[in-house]
Scaffold this active site. Sequence first.
Site, PDB file in Angstrom:
ATOM      1  N   ASP A 297      38.970  52.212  10.200  1.00  0.00           N
ATOM      2  CA  ASP A 297      39.929  52.280  11.292  1.00  0.00           C
ATOM      3  C   ASP A 297      41.329  52.245  10.670  1.00  0.00           C
ATOM      4  O   ASP A 297      41.486  52.043   9.457  1.00  0.00           O
ATOM      5  CB  ASP A 297      39.719  51.142  12.304  1.00  0.00           C
ATOM      6  CG  ASP A 297      40.281  51.527  13.678  1.00  0.00           C
ATOM      7  OD1 ASP A 297      41.094  52.464  13.754  1.00  0.00           O
ATOM      8  OD2 ASP A 297      39.928  50.882  14.685  1.00  0.00           O
TER       9      ASP A 297
HETATM   10  C1  BGC Z   1      41.905  52.406  16.948  1.00  0.00           C
HETATM   11  C2  BGC Z   1      40.874  53.514  16.845  1.00  0.00           C
HETATM   12  C3  BGC Z   1      41.561  54.852  16.842  1.00  0.00           C
HETATM   13  C4  BGC Z   1      42.530  54.887  15.687  1.00  0.00           C
HETATM   14  C5  BGC Z   1      43.246  56.205  15.527  1.00  0.00           C
HETATM   15  C6  BGC Z   1      42.994  52.555  15.924  1.00  0.00           C
HETATM   16  O1  BGC Z   1      44.041  51.685  16.154  1.00  0.00           O
HETATM   17  O2  BGC Z   1      41.268  51.182  16.821  1.00  0.00           O
HETATM   18  O3  BGC Z   1      39.951  53.416  17.880  1.00  0.00           O
HETATM   19  O4  BGC Z   1      40.632  55.873  16.762  1.00  0.00           O
HETATM   20  O5  BGC Z   1      43.505  53.872  15.875  1.00  0.00           O
HETATM   21  O6  BGC Z   1      44.171  56.407  16.514  1.00  0.00           O
END
Ligand code: BGC
Length: 762
Positions: A297
Amino acid sequence: MTFLHLKVYTYRFLIFGVFVMMLSCDSKISETSSSNYPKDPVENKIDSILSTMSLEEKIGQTAQRGKSSRVKELPKDLKDAVRKGQIGSFLNIMNKEDAKELQRIAVEESPSKIPLIFARDVIHGFKTIFPIPLGQAASFNPSLVQEGSRIAAIEASTYGIRWTFAPMIDISRDPRWGRIAESAGEDPYLTSRMAEAYVKGFQGEDLASPTSLAACAKHFIGYGAAEGGRDYNTANINDNLLHNVYLKPFKTAVDAGSATFMTSFNDLNGIPASANSYILKDILREEWGFDGFVVSDWNSIIEMVNHGYAKDQKEAAEKSINAMLDMEMTSTSYHDHLKELIQEDKFSEKELDKIVRNILRIKFRLGLFDNPYFDSDDTILYDKKHLTAAQKTAEESIILLKNKNNILPLGAKSKIAIIGPLADAPHEQLGTWTFDGEKEHTITPLQSFKSDDEYMVQYSKGLSYSRDKSENDFGDAIKTAKSSDIILFFAGEEAILSGEAHSRADINLPGAQEELITELHKTGKPIILVLMAGRPITLGNIKDKVDAVLMAWHPGTMGGPALKNIITGLVSPSAKLPVTWPKEVGQIPIHYNHKNTGRPVIPEEFVHMDSIPIGAWQSSLGNTSHYLDAGFLPEYPFGYGLGYSSFKYSNFSISSTNPKIGETITVKVLVTNTGDVKAKETVQLYFRDMVGSLTRPVKELLRFEKIILNSGESKEVEFTFSTNDLAFYGPDKKWITESGNFKLWIAKHALDEENELEFILE
Ligand code: BGC
């Protein structure tokens, strides 16, 4: 033994021999390059690319970068990095020319000419926004969800996006947690069905089709179990719970072919998910045979320094790469340290090759090597068919929770007062994670009612937004209410109050909405409360002040027409709760599939604290698992939802009351629409394993089916399941189906026990 017998035996032996040979061939084929047997052509191609790639380029494939939306031009250093093969993927490049230019540099100027993958959070629609995922789960209609994600993929791919960070399939049992909005709720079976639908929809029939997006099952794993519902928090999940609840939808995502996975931010039982070999290697790769790639993530690798699991970014990179986390989102610890880690023997290039292979495999499957560019003709955006599908999904996601004296549907010619901060809030009704949806294309309930001559509409906002505490406009709202027959009050939460990092400790209606409802109630006019929110909202006293309650979640672009069709009765509500709806925040976590405890509730023995005599003697009488103030029941149970019709279940039968392990079981029920209107019904089948070598939940959803029946029509619904579907991950760390007594319920919701059957598994 006669000659004939001999022949039969020889023949059987031969068949067995061929079978054994086939098996051994098979296992050889699945081995990697050392095998003498021909490999998948894609793997051969990857071999040849890998054989000429420099270490720097290999590390480059593991890097996912973004570009700040504040920077207009494509930065030169970003282009140079692509030119050197230092980047494998981008996220959030929303300028089509930039995407094309970056791709051109990658496939024409970089050393190995490996295409980039462009990623984006396409969560519940791209431009045409569908209801938030929690709302889509409430439809209990996987084929609608599949259609919606197909549409999202078609729209998003016109921007060169070939990878979405969805579906989010974290089991969520805590409505304080803002990200519950993105989930399919509390149930592993429902979430699994949704996971499958999303993956199939995003990926289409062929991942290589230019309109297919690689899906990303996220967040692996345990994010929904964040302590106290506070985002990013620690998850402590014992092994049985992990397997029996949290992992199930992810296994389904693998089986449905999800091309990628994303690790979660949280620490799971002391080890952050982004370096957790048990889940990433032992379970995902070895047990489940996942052959796609795993992305971290956003910065989740380097955040392990904050977790206190790595002393610096280098150590964080070492831990994640050794857990075989393939790609790093946004942070650069792999880029900065992998070379050194390999030189220091803390990781090997051979292992890195496996990682690069996983990434290239998906790039091949996406057809990016053959067709790296995209068709940017976006005339398909907001296509009529897309809007129709979004409206249908919204209609099937709106739950009727209360309908006193059948006040809904509204009669024609009613004089309606439309009041409330969410009645005409085009941006808010799109919900969380809608980077690309545009409010200019959104149709609000106010617009829908106003455009229909059948209804005389007066509008007074009362509160300008959901958190508004000012009572200045109450007077006007009350005046409007008094001169109408009925009040449609659109309440809830703005989109920003749910989603990532938007947890709430109090899940009542924010601002002065309750106060306004109380004032409107005093007018004596009936009130229909329409909620738009990213989570269940505790209703407290307002439940009794309103005549009907509709939960519309954040219903998306077509929320207005969908709500109007429901409110006016053109469509009967058919959605059911994908989460238990608490009465009070103090009941959380609350979910239907809990364990029984040694002292389960005895409803007739429950004594509310107001009824306890002063100076009462402390005894163990009535000591069961409940709250003295909130009791033991939720406001509304999982699976609950009303419609404008009624259904009778009869002739509930089972194929055998003594099935043997390994057998298939069929249960049937006759469902009759006993109401006056055509309507949909979601028939739910629950079971309970009465005694286990581990305690089992009091109920588990086993199957469901949504059917449509005309008034007076009957239909037999048949559910078939194998005894494997009753299995659980047991004390020996293995899946087992245990013999013994089971109960089954064909039910309208999780607490409905009217139609019960028992069987003994032998
Ligand atoms: C979130 C993810 C997301 C990623 C990209 C993160 O902060 O937890 O679910 O896909 O950002 O935007």
